[in-house]
Design a protein around this motif. Structure first.
Motif, PDB file in Angstrom:
ATOM      1  N   TRP A 149      -7.370   7.375 -11.871  1.00 59.45           N
ATOM      2  CA  TRP A 149      -5.997   7.314 -11.425  1.00 59.45           C
ATOM      3  C   TRP A 149      -6.032   6.584 -10.218  1.00 59.45           C
ATOM      4  CZ3 TRP A 149      -5.492   8.876  -6.242  1.00 59.45           C
ATOM      5  CH2 TRP A 149      -6.427   9.812  -5.889  1.00 59.45           C
ATOM      6  N   ALA A 150      -7.335   6.622  -9.440  1.00 60.40           N
ATOM      7  CA  ALA A 150      -7.747   5.780  -8.196  1.00 60.40           C
ATOM      8  C   ALA A 150      -7.618   4.263  -8.747  1.00 60.40           C
ATOM      9  CB  ALA A 150      -8.602   6.152  -7.511  1.00 60.40           C
ATOM     10  N   ASP A 151      -8.288   3.929  -9.877  1.00 57.35           N
ATOM     11  CA  ASP A 151      -8.518   2.741 -10.234  1.00 57.35           C
ATOM     12  C   ASP A 151      -7.176   1.935 -10.301  1.00 57.35           C
ATOM     13  OD1 ASP A 151      -9.387   0.085 -10.909  1.00 57.35           O
ATOM     14  OD2 ASP A 151     -10.090   0.986 -12.950  1.00 57.35           O
ATOM     15  N   ARG A 152      -6.335   2.876 -11.295  1.00 52.98           N
ATOM     16  CA  ARG A 152      -5.021   2.654 -11.529  1.00 52.98           C
ATOM     17  C   ARG A 152      -3.995   1.939 -10.552  1.00 52.98           C
ATOM     18  NH1 ARG A 152      -6.034   6.142 -15.769  1.00 52.98           N
ATOM     19  NH2 ARG A 152      -4.963   7.862 -14.710  1.00 52.98           N
ATOM     20  N   PHE A 176      -2.870  -1.511  -9.575  1.00 54.10           N
ATOM     21  CA  PHE A 176      -1.508  -1.879  -9.427  1.00 54.10           C
ATOM     22  C   PHE A 176      -1.068  -2.422  -8.082  1.00 54.10           C
ATOM     23  CE2 PHE A 176       2.771  -0.448  -8.242  1.00 54.10           C
ATOM     24  CZ  PHE A 176       3.403  -1.026  -9.259  1.00 54.10           C
ATOM     25  N   LEU A 177      -1.707  -1.989  -6.927  1.00 59.73           N
ATOM     26  CA  LEU A 177      -1.426  -2.660  -5.691  1.00 59.73           C
ATOM     27  C   LEU A 177      -1.989  -3.912  -5.785  1.00 59.73           C
ATOM     28  CD1 LEU A 177      -0.478  -2.595  -2.837  1.00 59.73           C
ATOM     29  CD2 LEU A 177      -2.754  -1.425  -2.341  1.00 59.73           C
ATOM     30  N   LEU A 191       0.319  -6.175  -7.801  1.00 61.63           N
ATOM     31  CA  LEU A 191       1.864  -6.347  -7.421  1.00 61.63           C
ATOM     32  C   LEU A 191       1.609  -7.314  -5.944  1.00 61.63           C
ATOM     33  CD1 LEU A 191       4.745  -5.185  -6.953  1.00 61.63           C
ATOM     34  CD2 LEU A 191       3.608  -3.652  -5.015  1.00 61.63           C
ATOM     35  N   LEU A 192       0.609  -7.650  -5.351  1.00 63.31           N
ATOM     36  CA  LEU A 192       0.470  -8.354  -4.209  1.00 63.31           C
ATOM     37  C   LEU A 192       0.284  -9.836  -4.878  1.00 63.31           C
ATOM     38  CD1 LEU A 192      -1.556  -6.201  -1.551  1.00 63.31           C
ATOM     39  CD2 LEU A 192       0.811  -7.182  -1.473  1.00 63.31           C
ATOM     40  N   LEU A 193      -0.401 -10.043  -5.893  1.00 61.81           N
ATOM     41  CA  LEU A 193      -0.751 -11.004  -6.378  1.00 61.81           C
ATOM     42  C   LEU A 193       0.479 -11.761  -7.109  1.00 61.81           C
ATOM     43  CD1 LEU A 193      -4.041 -10.630  -8.428  1.00 61.81           C
ATOM     44  CD2 LEU A 193      -3.565 -12.058  -6.731  1.00 61.81           C
ATOM     45  N   VAL A 194       1.579 -10.785  -7.421  1.00 60.80           N
ATOM     46  CA  VAL A 194       3.010 -11.413  -7.880  1.00 60.80           C
ATOM     47  C   VAL A 194       3.701 -12.014  -6.688  1.00 60.80           C
ATOM     48  CG1 VAL A 194       5.053 -10.844  -8.909  1.00 60.80           C
ATOM     49  CG2 VAL A 194       2.832 -10.053  -9.932  1.00 60.80           C
ATOM     50  N   PHE A 195       3.482 -11.447  -5.665  1.00 65.13           N
ATOM     51  CA  PHE A 195       4.313 -11.864  -4.641  1.00 65.13           C
ATOM     52  C   PHE A 195       4.015 -13.223  -3.908  1.00 65.13           C
ATOM     53  CE2 PHE A 195       4.949  -7.285  -3.032  1.00 65.13           C
ATOM     54  CZ  PHE A 195       6.090  -7.220  -3.689  1.00 65.13           C
TER      55      PHE A 195
END
Length: 289
Positions: free
Chosen positions: A107-110, A114-115, A118-122
């Motif tokens: 879960w830590a990796d996921r 994900f963070l 998410l930042l790469l999309v912005f």
């Protein structure tokens, strides 16, 4: 490979001596220059408006009589400090996030990846352009924070991949079996083994951060008046590039020199710390032909 061998390999690298010399001279210009020119970057000489280079004003003056040498040295100083801080914080965050994601997995990796996604999309440039003017009270340090926030994600993904490989190595497994805590394993066994990559990445990131700062300051979203940087100097004097070239080309030329020098030193570090890097680049060039 010993430190002495790596140092010799680094110094033998093509362009390293030239790039290193240019970097040293630029740092001397930025941090020693303002103390030897006799003018401050904000001081105005009302008797010399737009005057060319002379004994009194080594690189001439701008449209309101400010010394171009003092202004360029101050702008270079600000850009270098911003670039170094952004590279330091961005590389540090990337190392921590990537190593934790790769080592802990699950879960830590996921969550961490994900963070990152998410930042790469912005659109980083657009967000910084919107947020930066609203953080004027924080000064240029707030601008450093914004650049660092959007400058670590790609490196974090590479660090994660390297950590996934390292955590299966015998020395890491032995440390785990001996009861060493996970963060101590990351600090003492994982990060030292990817330090060469982090050093190379941080070196090249300095040039990228300076370019980002210059671009944002050029459009008015970076360093704010009365402070100056290379970006603000280039923006303020673009219109005078042909009529009063000394007002524009000194700042623009130093920016180009700095980025080229950083890339040369980065290539030298890559060849010194990763013996296969030069072979890989030669093979890619051959395949491209």
């Amino acid at each position: 490979m010993t430190a002495a061998v790596r140092t010799r390999r680094f110094l033998r690298g093509p362009g390293v001596l030239a790039g290193g010399t240019v970097l040293v001279l630029l740092f001397l210009l930025a941090f020693v220059g303002p103390h030897v020119c006799g003018w401050t970057y904000s001081e105005i000489d009302y008797t010399a408006l737009r005057s060319g280079p002379s004994a009194e004003h080594w690189w001439g003056t701008n449209r309101i009589g400010q010394d171009v040498f003092a202004q360029t040295a101050r702008g270079l100083q600000k850009s270098l400090v911003i670039g170094l801080l952004v590279a330091f914080f961005a590389t540090g965050v990337a190392a921590l996030v990537g190593a934790c994601a790769g080592y802990f997995g699950g879960w830590a990796d996921r969550i961490l990846m994900f963070l990152v996604d998410l930042l790469l999309v912005f659109p980083a440039f657009l967000i910084i352009a919107i947020v930066s003017p609203r953080l004027k009270s924080g000064g240029w340090l707030a601008f450093v924070g914004l650049l660092a926030v959007f400058g670590w994600m790609i490196t974090a993904r590479v660090v994660r991949s390297m950590t996934l490989s390292l955590k299966e190595r015998e020395f890491v497994r032995a440390a785990v079996y001996m009861g060493v805590g996970p963060f101590r394993v990351i600090w003492r066994h994982v990060l030292p083994n990817i330090a060469s990559f982090l050093i190379i990445d941080a070196t090249i990131a300095v040039g990228g951060a300076v370019m980002s700062e210059t671009a944002l300051s050029y459009f008015g979203f970076g360093v704010q008046p009365p402070d100056i940087s290379l970006g603000t100097l280039i923006a303020n004097n673009t219109a005078a590039a042909l009529s009063y070239p000394w007002m524009f080309f000194f700042a623009a030329g130093l920016l180009v020199l700095f980025v080229l020098a950083v890339n040369l030193v980065g290539d030298g570090l890559r060849d010194a710390l990763d013996p296969t890097a030069r072979t890989k680049r030669a093979k890619r060039r051959k395949d491209h032909r």
